[in-house]
Design an enzyme around this catalytic site. Structure first.
Site, PDB file in Angstrom:
ATOM      1  N   LEU C 231     -22.054  41.763 -30.773  1.00 53.04           N
ATOM      2  CA  LEU C 231     -21.770  43.181 -31.006  1.00 53.04           C
ATOM      3  C   LEU C 231     -20.321  43.405 -31.446  1.00 53.04           C
ATOM      4  CD1 LEU C 231     -23.004  46.063 -30.723  1.00 53.04           C
ATOM      5  CD2 LEU C 231     -21.985  46.140 -28.448  1.00 53.04           C
ATOM      6  N   ASP C 232     -20.140  44.131 -32.529  1.00 54.89           N
ATOM      7  CA  ASP C 232     -18.810  44.529 -33.007  1.00 54.89           C
ATOM      8  C   ASP C 232     -17.903  43.340 -33.303  1.00 54.89           C
ATOM      9  OD1 ASP C 232     -19.634  47.133 -32.681  1.00 54.89           O
ATOM     10  OD2 ASP C 232     -18.793  47.318 -30.675  1.00 54.89           O
TER      11      ASP C 232
END
Lengths: 288, 288, 288, 288
Positions: C231-232
């Site tokens: 994520l991210d």
């Protein structure tokens, strides 16, 4: 941006746009044993002009400052190229002209010491004696060349003599507040870099921070450009800006502007001494 | 920046600088049961002028739009104040004037929908019919008021009628490309906001992106200002800039400029409708 | 940046650094009658990797989508190249995934209409029905695909079906707030672009404006990146920032952030659809 | 920003938000013959906290460093204020701690000479002897206090002795690379300013430019903050950023970072020495 550890040459080209120039240049370099490290080009479609910067590794290359021109000429002629090359063994010999304000001079000296600028600085020249100590502390010869009774022409001749004696490649006007004459500029096209303390073309001429204050702008700027006969009109190399507000007095603008001037001038000088700037039609191509 | 939940009033003051003004204003508000939420002031030391913005909570306050002037007058007269106040029950009634380019209009409508701008938009006016669908999709009445055979005066009268009929407080020129006459501007001082597509005062007048391209600047800008009789010369409210390079064509500048124009115009409108802008000597004080 | 008027091909190459690659590529194109319009390259000296983007005019060129691979293979194999080419007759087919926040969607649609993005948008997909009207007003089919009782896998299968049916090349997550599964991402490496509302790697995860507010930063940012399993954490394509102060509430940060998000996402999409992005070691090379 | 020509006092207040505080403070100053030059305040609505900075002209004022506290106490107690005042006759006595990198030290000295910072610098302290010449050229006593066999506590005691002997008000860590102990920090809350060479909270800890390079960010930053027990976690005073690209090596990031560090540190120091910074809940209010 590039390794300074290997011996390289940097070739800058401007010519009418045509098919196959990049391929021809790349082949020329490869055939002579050079390894193209970096090739950047730009096409001005509006005027049909082509610009290229090629940097190549000289290890195993049979080209050098002596023989390059002969080998290169046929290709250059075929494409009507304007070109120059620099074999980067030698840092550019640079003279700094100053007035009484020290910040840009300080900054250039500091960057030079820090290894940011591959230059030599054999001379600092001024029409004032104010910054002598700064120069001498840095171990650089300071030439105090004021405009005397004999006038501007005599003064410029004296400056010119220093530039010649020291084999200067590049002149930096680090808040030098005198206008250079057309005679002086001859032969120095695109080799004198000035910092103007505004976002040109806004506020050309004198006291631009005062002008900016009076107009109430919300952004101020600084502009580094090559010097031409027309004041504050030469090809722009670098610009930057800072936000200001109604709270900013003229003195605040000057203080903030000093930071801009230092950074913008350094950026322009850096681009120039890395042979990243081409000039055409009073505009610059700055390869990054 | 401030809560819109409580009923507040915003007072804007300009007067000659003197001792004790802030204290006097604060005491006045406190004595009337108002609670000072935000007080910002600025002193232009060069011209001896004092500016102040005070926002106060009206809960428990005995001041309102009806009685304020009488209560306030003695203090205002003592300090020779120019002042205005707005009791913010009502969002500003705003007319948007456009030409054929939709980006600024789109952006204002979008920000309005998103709750960014406390305004009502009862009218969109244009000398072209191009953007009718944009207005109507937003549920806003579109007035196509071209310059006809009867000339500019007749057209401006028609525009003026719409502004009057709709009780307009603020006019936004969102890339409206007509110059407004001195007659039209009368009575609308500091209530017409324009977006100019350059970093003024550089590149005033027509086709500024083309001008910027020809000059070879490395930074482009946009400027939002109040409209005055002198073209592109009114008090600047907001400016911003973007870096460009030799690679940027005129079309690239226009594309990048659209982003600047939208943001800068919105910033200026936002400051205005929050009563954060004071004008003096063709400059603005923008309290933030 | 480049003319879209002539038929061109764009070739992207990554390979171990070696002598003569630029020359070899330039010669290959010239020998096939192509005219090199733009060649940019980058050498990652730390990892000994070479990256190149070449755009060439196809007028008079004997290469096309059918025969390119066979002609090119010997050179590609000699240098162990990873490469791709796009013959740009066809704009990229793009799906936009959204949640409930409209600003990025609005902005992409607006830029598409304005001709800023050479894409087709056959589908807008959401797990909410909120933005249906926006899609339909733009004449684009809206797919409401919520996570139902059958769970995430079923929902992702439904999304996948739309992508397949519509022959989608590129997916844009325009503030789509769901995490995509590893299974979903398979086959979509470097073809899903997300906008994260912080300056990554600061404030990854949820509610970054709240995080930024609590930390008291003086600058906020937005980051556009390719989506990876972590994520991210995917390769960053574009970032930008805005200055804030203690006066900025969380709502102010969100408002200012919307402007950043729109601009940064558009910049990343623009670079991608112009075939200017190469990925290596979780970083991007973005040729400008 | 303000005139340094007249004798002024600067009062900083933090307290629970309540009605009438601005009015009460303004009245207090007026009643004592002070003229309020600048009053700025901020309400943190989320936490119900009120912050104010008042600068007033002391000409004709009956308050001074001796009697202020007694006169002020009743008002301060009524509103449970935390407050401090400075009668600005005396520039802050500042010690600069450095390691081996000279750029921030150079810059502070230069700004001091240029009159940008109203401070005295009686001591420069380092655990290395590298920058002795820089200090001595500026006429400032250099204290080489390395960590010897007696360990960190002994070294910190030696530093502390210099700070005490020289009556230091403010400590600047100008790229001082040692962590200060909790014991050392006691009593120096919000009086030690550090420059961290990243955009915090991204890349806290060691070698942030290397971290930024590895992550492939497109923007780098610098952060100036008060030092607290938790490394790189103190209240942020100033931050700024610069755009970078895949072309930027770690050395390029360091070079560009030096410019950021110098500017951001100077901005933070300037805000502090003009008494413009209040700290609450590990965040700063920086009045401008």
């Amino acid at each position: 941006m590039f390794s300074e550890a290997v011996p390289t040459a940097r070739l800058l080209i401007a010519c009418p746009d045509a098919r196959g120039i990049v391929a021809a240049v790349a082949r020329f370099i490869a055939e002579h044993g050079g390894n193209l490290l970096d090739a950047d080009q730009h096409t001005d479609r509006e005027h049909g002009e082509f610009f290229m910067r090629a940097e190549f590794d000289l290890t195993g290359c049979d080209l050098d400052a002596e023989n390059f021109s002969r080998a290169w000429s046929p290709l250059a002629q075929r494409h009507s190229m304007t070109w120059r090359i620099r074999f980067n063994a030698r840092p550019m010999r640079t003279a700094i002209l100053v007035g009484t304000l020290p910040h840009c001079l300080h900054d250039l000296l500091w960057r030079h010491q820090a290894g940011e600028l591959p230059i030599e600085i054999p001379a600092i020249i001024s029409n004032h004696d104010t910054l002598r100590a700064v120069a001498e502390h840095a171990g650089i010869r300071f030439h105090h060349l004021p405009m005397g009774n004999e006038g501007k022409a005599a003064q410029e001749t004296a400056i010119r003599t220093v530039l010649d004696d020291e084999h200067i490649d590049l002149v930096i006007l680090a808040r030098y507040m005198q206008v250079l004459s057309t005679e002086f500029l001859r032969g120095w096209e695109n080799r004198i870099i000035n910092i103007h303390h505004s976002f040109l073309p806004a506020f050309a001429g004198g006291d631009p921070y005062r002008q900016a204050f009076e107009r109430g702008v919300k952004v101020i700027g600084a502009t580094s450009h090559y010097v031409t006969e027309v004041l504050d009109d030469g090809p722009i190399i670098a610009q930057d800006v800072a936000h200001v507000s109604h709270r900013s007095s003229v003195d605040d603008l000057k203080r903030m502007g000093r930071d801009l001037e230092r950074t913008v001038l350094a950026r322009a000088v850096r681009a120039h001494v890395h042979d990243r700037v081409l000039v055409s039609k009073n505009k610059t191509v700055v390869f990054d």
